[in-house]
Design a protein around this motif. Structure first.
Motif, PDB file in Angstrom:
ATOM      1  N   HIS A 179       0.832  -1.204   0.000  1.00 53.04           N
ATOM      2  CA  HIS A 179       0.000   0.000   0.000  1.00 53.04           C
ATOM      3  C   HIS A 179       0.868   1.256   0.000  1.00 53.04           C
ATOM      4  N   GLU A 180       1.906   1.260   0.822  1.00 49.76           N
ATOM      5  CA  GLU A 180       2.756   2.443   0.910  1.00 49.76           C
ATOM      6  C   GLU A 180       3.493   2.696  -0.408  1.00 49.76           C
ATOM      7  N   LEU A 181       3.950   1.631  -1.084  1.00 51.10           N
ATOM      8  CA  LEU A 181       4.579   1.808  -2.393  1.00 51.10           C
ATOM      9  C   LEU A 181       3.563   2.346  -3.398  1.00 51.10           C
ATOM     10  N   HIS A 182       2.350   1.791  -3.367  1.00 50.61           N
ATOM     11  CA  HIS A 182       1.290   2.263  -4.256  1.00 50.61           C
ATOM     12  C   HIS A 182       1.053   3.762  -4.076  1.00 50.61           C
ATOM     13  N   MET A 183       1.030   4.237  -2.823  1.00 42.32           N
ATOM     14  CA  MET A 183       0.820   5.661  -2.558  1.00 42.32           C
ATOM     15  C   MET A 183       1.907   6.507  -3.224  1.00 42.32           C
ATOM     16  N   VAL A 184       3.165   6.062  -3.114  1.00 38.39           N
ATOM     17  CA  VAL A 184       4.266   6.843  -3.670  1.00 38.39           C
ATOM     18  C   VAL A 184       4.216   6.829  -5.200  1.00 38.39           C
ATOM     19  N   VAL A 185       3.909   5.673  -5.785  1.00 28.20           N
ATOM     20  CA  VAL A 185       3.813   5.619  -7.250  1.00 28.20           C
ATOM     21  C   VAL A 185       2.671   6.516  -7.746  1.00 28.20           C
ATOM     22  N   MET A 186       1.556   6.532  -7.018  1.00 27.13           N
ATOM     23  CA  MET A 186       0.449   7.415  -7.407  1.00 27.13           C
ATOM     24  C   MET A 186       0.851   8.887  -7.299  1.00 27.13           C
ATOM     25  N   ARG A 187       1.726   9.221  -6.366  1.00 27.72           N
ATOM     26  CA  ARG A 187       2.230  10.598  -6.295  1.00 27.72           C
ATOM     27  C   ARG A 187       3.071  10.921  -7.526  1.00 27.72           C
ATOM     28  N   SER A 188       3.845   9.941  -7.993  1.00 23.98           N
ATOM     29  CA  SER A 188       4.623  10.184  -9.213  1.00 23.98           C
ATOM     30  C   SER A 188       3.692  10.365 -10.419  1.00 23.98           C
ATOM     31  N   ILE A 189       2.606   9.616 -10.451  1.00 25.91           N
ATOM     32  CA  ILE A 189       1.649   9.761 -11.548  1.00 25.91           C
ATOM     33  C   ILE A 189       0.991  11.135 -11.499  1.00 25.91           C
ATOM     34  N   ALA A 190       0.655  11.598 -10.303  1.00 28.60           N
ATOM     35  CA  ALA A 190       0.065  12.932 -10.174  1.00 28.60           C
ATOM     36  C   ALA A 190       1.000  13.985 -10.753  1.00 28.60           C
ATOM     37  N   LEU A 191       2.276  13.923 -10.402  1.00 31.29           N
ATOM     38  CA  LEU A 191       3.229  14.884 -10.948  1.00 31.29           C
ATOM     39  C   LEU A 191       3.356  14.749 -12.453  1.00 31.29           C
ATOM     40  N   GLY A 192       3.368  13.505 -12.940  1.00 35.18           N
ATOM     41  CA  GLY A 192       3.484  13.280 -14.373  1.00 35.18           C
ATOM     42  C   GLY A 192       2.281  13.773 -15.160  1.00 35.18           C
ATOM     43  N   LEU A 193       1.144  13.900 -14.471  1.00 33.76           N
ATOM     44  CA  LEU A 193      -0.064  14.448 -15.101  1.00 33.76           C
ATOM     45  C   LEU A 193      -0.233  15.934 -14.804  1.00 33.76           C
ATOM     46  N   ASP A 194       0.817  16.547 -14.242  1.00 35.71           N
ATOM     47  CA  ASP A 194       0.809  17.975 -13.921  1.00 35.71           C
ATOM     48  C   ASP A 194      -0.256  18.342 -12.887  1.00 35.71           C
ATOM     49  N   LEU A 195      -0.480  17.419 -11.939  1.00 33.00           N
ATOM     50  CA  LEU A 195      -1.342  17.682 -10.799  1.00 33.00           C
ATOM     51  C   LEU A 195      -0.462  17.919  -9.567  1.00 33.00           C
ATOM     52  N   GLN A 196      -1.062  18.360  -8.479  1.00 29.12           N
ATOM     53  CA  GLN A 196      -0.322  18.432  -7.224  1.00 29.12           C
ATOM     54  C   GLN A 196       0.099  17.023  -6.804  1.00 29.12           C
ATOM     55  N   GLU A 197       1.293  16.907  -6.222  1.00 32.68           N
ATOM     56  CA  GLU A 197       1.826  15.587  -5.887  1.00 32.68           C
ATOM     57  C   GLU A 197       0.891  14.794  -4.986  1.00 32.68           C
ATOM     58  N   ASP A 198       0.185  15.458  -4.089  1.00 35.65           N
ATOM     59  CA  ASP A 198      -0.688  14.758  -3.146  1.00 35.65           C
ATOM     60  C   ASP A 198      -2.136  14.656  -3.643  1.00 35.65           C
ATOM     61  N   PHE A 199      -2.361  14.895  -4.936  1.00 33.73           N
ATOM     62  CA  PHE A 199      -3.725  14.924  -5.478  1.00 33.73           C
ATOM     63  C   PHE A 199      -4.514  13.666  -5.138  1.00 33.73           C
ATOM     64  N   PHE A 200      -3.896  12.498  -5.270  1.00 34.33           N
ATOM     65  CA  PHE A 200      -4.612  11.229  -5.083  1.00 34.33           C
ATOM     66  C   PHE A 200      -4.653  10.768  -3.624  1.00 34.33           C
ATOM     67  N   ASP A 201      -3.841  11.376  -2.747  1.00 39.76           N
ATOM     68  CA  ASP A 201      -3.653  10.835  -1.399  1.00 39.76           C
ATOM     69  C   ASP A 201      -4.974  10.566  -0.676  1.00 39.76           C
TER      70      ASP A 201
END
Length: 359
Positions: A179-201
């Motif tokens: 779960h914790e790895l998933h959270m970090v990868v989703m933060r990378s996806i948020a940045l890659g989509l030009d969203l705030q890093e914590d958008f999905f948190d």
């Protein structure tokens, strides 16, 4: 694993023309389908926003084209992964009647043991058609499904402590680690989509995930050859945000080339996790990120007589990451002005897909 020092940043080619040289993947022609190997430590240890964004762009770029990446230096040690496979193997080695006592029973729960032939994964949403496929050519695998353990309505099912004393505590820790790895990868996806890093948190923090232990027993080749549709796991896409897949070295995972329809082997690479986009993340991104069809087929069989061959056993572990069950999935703000899909509730979508798969 020593191979990892050479792999990050390169593309591992999977076309028929691909070959291995000195332990490294030879780059296939640009038209070939490939899954990149990405060094995730560059994101975890980045000291500037630009460094983080560079890795985030790599990941999102791969998810736009292939829908899959090999994640290297991801932070989960080889020792932990090996222990997970050992615990899983011990579970599937239990007597059948013990495993059956923990049988999967409900799509909302999605917990417990699934015996061989119980599931038939497919893209079809026609319950009658799926039932017919299951009857004719069931997926030749067994699994153990584990969810968040504090759910009082839908509890996990565990073997007794005296039978497998370390199974439950280890799997709960492993669930949390994934779960914790998933959270970090989703933060990378948020940045890659030009969203705030914590958008999905706040949309993925309730851990509505599914840890699936998988065992593909050895099987006579003739049984698999009886029907062209018979497979260890039929062609399908996953349901949630991301899937983290831990493979053994037997192989069998194949990914569909999105343009030709050809299935290409996703060859195991030691020390990496295969990560792919699920349907809800694809839907969230208005199909900017690709949820790619994939399947598991039997690896080459070994002759056991003049007329028969046996395919080897295979193990894998999949962590199916999902948005929170109360999350409404609708087109992200910067993924197009014309949404392809109406908003959908996570729980309704996933439970509906599971009901179709198992009914």
């Amino acid at each position: 694993m020593p191979i990892l020092n050479a792999l990050p940043g390169r593309f591992f080619a999977h076309s028929r023309s691909a070959r291995l040289s000195r332990g490294l993947a030879t780059i296939a022609p640009s038209s070939a389908f490939h899954i990149p190997v990405i060094d995730f430590s560059k994101f975890r240890t980045a000291t500037t926003p630009a460094e983080k964004k560079a890795t985030a762009d790599e990941i999102v770029g791969a998810f736009k084209t292939a829908g899959f990446v090999y994640l290297a230096k991801h932070g989960i040690s080889d020792a932990v992964v090996q222990r997970a496979f050992l615990e899983s193997k011990q579970f599937f080695g239990l007597p059948q009647e013990v495993k059956d006592s923990m049988a999967w029973a409900d799509p909302r729960s999605n917990r417990g043991y699934v015996t061989i032939g119980r599931e038939r994964v497919t893209q079809s949403k026609d319950a009658a058609a799926i039932a017919a496929m299951r009857q004719k050519a069931p997926d030749y695998k067994e699994s153990m499904e584990i969810g968040r353990d504090w759910d009082s309505v839908w509890p996990n099912q565990w073997p007794k402590t005296e039978v497998l004393p370390s199974f439950k505590p280890f799997m709960l820790d492993f669930f949390q680690t994934c779960h914790e790895l998933h959270m970090v990868v989703m933060r990378s996806i948020a940045l890659g989509l030009d969203l705030q890093e914590d958008f999905f948190d706040s949309k993925i923090d309730k851990q509505c995930h599914n840890l699936r232990l998988l065992s593909y027993p050895a099987i006579k080749r003739a049984l698999l050859d009886k029907d062209a549709n018979q497979a260890r796991a039929g062609a399908h896409s996953d349901y949630g945000t991301l899937t983290l897949l831990f493979q053994d070295q037997v192989g069998g995972l194949q990914v569909q080339h999105p343009h030709t329809g050809e299935y290409i082997a996703a060859t195991p690479i030691p020390g990496t996790i295969v990560i792919n986009v699920g349907d809800l993340l694809s839907r969230w991104s208005n199909d900017l990120l690709r949820s790619t069809l994939h399947r598991v087929v039997a690896p080459p069989a070994k002759a056991i007589s003049e007329t028969e061959a046996m395919t080897p056993a295979r193990q894998s572990i999949a962590f199916f990451s999902n948005p929170n069950f109360d999350a409404e999935i609708e087109c992200l703000p910067n993924c197009g002005t014309s949404p392809k899909y109406p908003p959908v509730n996570t729980e309704k979508y996933i439970v509906g897909r599971l009901a179709d798969t198992y009914s």
